[in-house]
Structure formats: structure tokens, C-alpha cells
Design a protein around this motif. Sequence first.
Motif, PDB file in Angstrom:
ATOM      1  N   ILE A 211       6.432  50.736  13.901  1.00 45.47           N
ATOM      2  CA  ILE A 211       7.400  50.262  14.898  1.00 45.47           C
ATOM      3  C   ILE A 211       7.068  48.829  15.311  1.00 45.47           C
ATOM      4  O   ILE A 211       5.902  48.478  15.491  1.00 45.47           O
ATOM      5  CB  ILE A 211       7.355  51.155  16.170  1.00 45.47           C
ATOM      6  CG1 ILE A 211       7.664  52.616  15.851  1.00 45.47           C
ATOM      7  CG2 ILE A 211       8.248  50.611  17.286  1.00 45.47           C
ATOM      8  CD1 ILE A 211       9.106  52.922  15.552  1.00 45.47           C
TER       9      ILE A 211
ATOM     10  N   ASP B  52      20.090  46.589  14.615  1.00 44.72           N
ATOM     11  CA  ASP B  52      19.045  46.232  13.660  1.00 44.72           C
ATOM     12  C   ASP B  52      18.699  44.759  13.840  1.00 44.72           C
ATOM     13  O   ASP B  52      19.455  43.999  14.432  1.00 44.72           O
ATOM     14  CB  ASP B  52      19.414  46.592  12.219  1.00 44.72           C
ATOM     15  CG  ASP B  52      20.456  45.694  11.573  1.00 44.72           C
ATOM     16  OD1 ASP B  52      20.368  44.451  11.689  1.00 44.72           O
ATOM     17  OD2 ASP B  52      21.364  46.219  10.912  1.00 44.72           O
TER      18      ASP B  52
ATOM     19  N   CYS C 153      13.981  45.850  10.716  1.00 45.94           N
ATOM     20  CA  CYS C 153      13.846  46.895  11.731  1.00 45.94           C
ATOM     21  C   CYS C 153      15.190  47.519  12.098  1.00 45.94           C
ATOM     22  O   CYS C 153      16.177  46.805  12.296  1.00 45.94           O
ATOM     23  CB  CYS C 153      13.221  46.305  12.991  1.00 45.94           C
ATOM     24  SG  CYS C 153      11.596  45.567  12.736  1.00 45.94           S
TER      25      CYS C 153
ATOM     26  N   GLY D 150      12.068  49.131  17.161  1.00 45.17           N
ATOM     27  CA  GLY D 150      12.617  49.051  15.820  1.00 45.17           C
ATOM     28  C   GLY D 150      11.697  49.668  14.790  1.00 45.17           C
ATOM     29  O   GLY D 150      10.542  49.242  14.662  1.00 45.17           O
ATOM     30  N   GLU D 151      12.199  50.678  14.078  1.00 48.86           N
ATOM     31  CA  GLU D 151      11.423  51.209  12.960  1.00 48.86           C
ATOM     32  C   GLU D 151      11.398  50.153  11.865  1.00 48.86           C
ATOM     33  O   GLU D 151      12.435  49.622  11.466  1.00 48.86           O
ATOM     34  CB  GLU D 151      12.067  52.484  12.413  1.00 48.86           C
ATOM     35  CG  GLU D 151      11.337  53.016  11.186  1.00 48.86           C
ATOM     36  CD  GLU D 151      11.997  54.218  10.533  1.00 48.86           C
ATOM     37  OE1 GLU D 151      11.437  54.706   9.544  1.00 48.86           O
ATOM     38  OE2 GLU D 151      13.079  54.653  11.008  1.00 48.86           O
ATOM     39  N   ILE D 152      10.211  49.837  11.380  1.00 53.63           N
ATOM     40  CA  ILE D 152      10.072  48.864  10.299  1.00 53.63           C
ATOM     41  C   ILE D 152      10.414  49.585   8.995  1.00 53.63           C
ATOM     42  O   ILE D 152       9.642  50.410   8.511  1.00 53.63           O
ATOM     43  CB  ILE D 152       8.656  48.268  10.263  1.00 53.63           C
ATOM     44  CG1 ILE D 152       8.344  47.590  11.608  1.00 53.63           C
ATOM     45  CG2 ILE D 152       8.530  47.275   9.095  1.00 53.63           C
ATOM     46  CD1 ILE D 152       6.884  47.242  11.806  1.00 53.63           C
TER      47      ILE D 152
END
Length: 180
Positions: free
Chosen positions: A51, A71, A127, A170-172
Motif C-alpha cells: 500500500i 487511481d 496504485c 492505494g494498493e500498489i
Amino acid sequence: MTKRKINVLDYSSDILKALSKGILLTVKGDEKVNSMVISWGHLGIEWNKPIFITYVRENRYTKAILDKTLDFTINIPLDKMDTKIFSICGTKSGRNIDKIKEANLTLVDSEIVSSPAVKELPITLECKVLYKQKQVLDNLPDDIVKRDYPQDVDGTAVGSNRDPHTAYYGEIVAAYIIEE
């Protein structure tokens, strides 16, 4: 131009050192792409996912775009940030100018998200927003509110102003270095 995949954790020290000096957050809206300098953020693991958490003030042009796209990319220099990029993307509003054009940035299509990468800042984290939360100023110590959220500074002002931040987790979903 190629994208060399990286393990973000192998670059965590480089990313956090660069963050303390300023890196770019880039979003793609319906009308244009906008980048802003950020120097607050977190890199870690949550929900068993890598994250990046970024913080954007309520009145920022970037926030309006981010709330629609959900995003973003994080763009990090290999060395230090070019002062022209820092000056334009850190002191001007995308509402009023095309920062990408003014800073002479080269956009590179991302692999997964809609927001592009930036060639001049080649370490790239793509992300997808998993969670967002507006900060509650009443829950912060008074000294932080007085220093970072002075209520006598207009919400559209560059730099510190009265507006709280929204934290975007944000999920990478992709990490790479753009190479020639």
C-alpha cells in the motif's frame, strides 16, 4: 523505452528518502492529467497488500480528479527532483495551468491504472484506491492543527491552509523503473 519491474519493498528506503524531499502524485482526469508534489505519505502492508497512502487536501484540484478515477501513480526520481518540475508542480494549481506541459513532463502509459507514469521520474508505483478517509481536525493535537491547518489561510492557498487532508490508501498494483 522499457519498464523494469521491481519489488517495491526493495526500494522502500529510496522511496521514503525521496518522499521527504518531494515526489509526484499523478492523476488522469476527463480533461487533462495533473501532477502535484507530495511530501507526506506512507509505504507499507495492509490487508496483506502493498500500500502507498497519500494525503490530499480537500480543496486541491488533484482531489477532485482522484475522487472520480480512484487511481494514481507515484513518480519518484532516481536522483533528486528537477527544480523546475518541483517549482511548477509544487506551487501552481492544475485548475489554472497545464502542469504537464509547463514542466515539460513526458507521460508514459501505465500498465494497469488509467493515470500515467512520468518518464522524468522513473520509479513508478501504480496504485488503485482501496479506501479513503477524511481527517478529523478535532482528533489531532492542537499544535499540529495550528501548524499544519491554520484557519486564517484560505483553502485555495498553496502550501499550508485550513483544509484537512483525505488519506487515500492505494494498493500498489504495479511497480517499475522506466528505462530508455
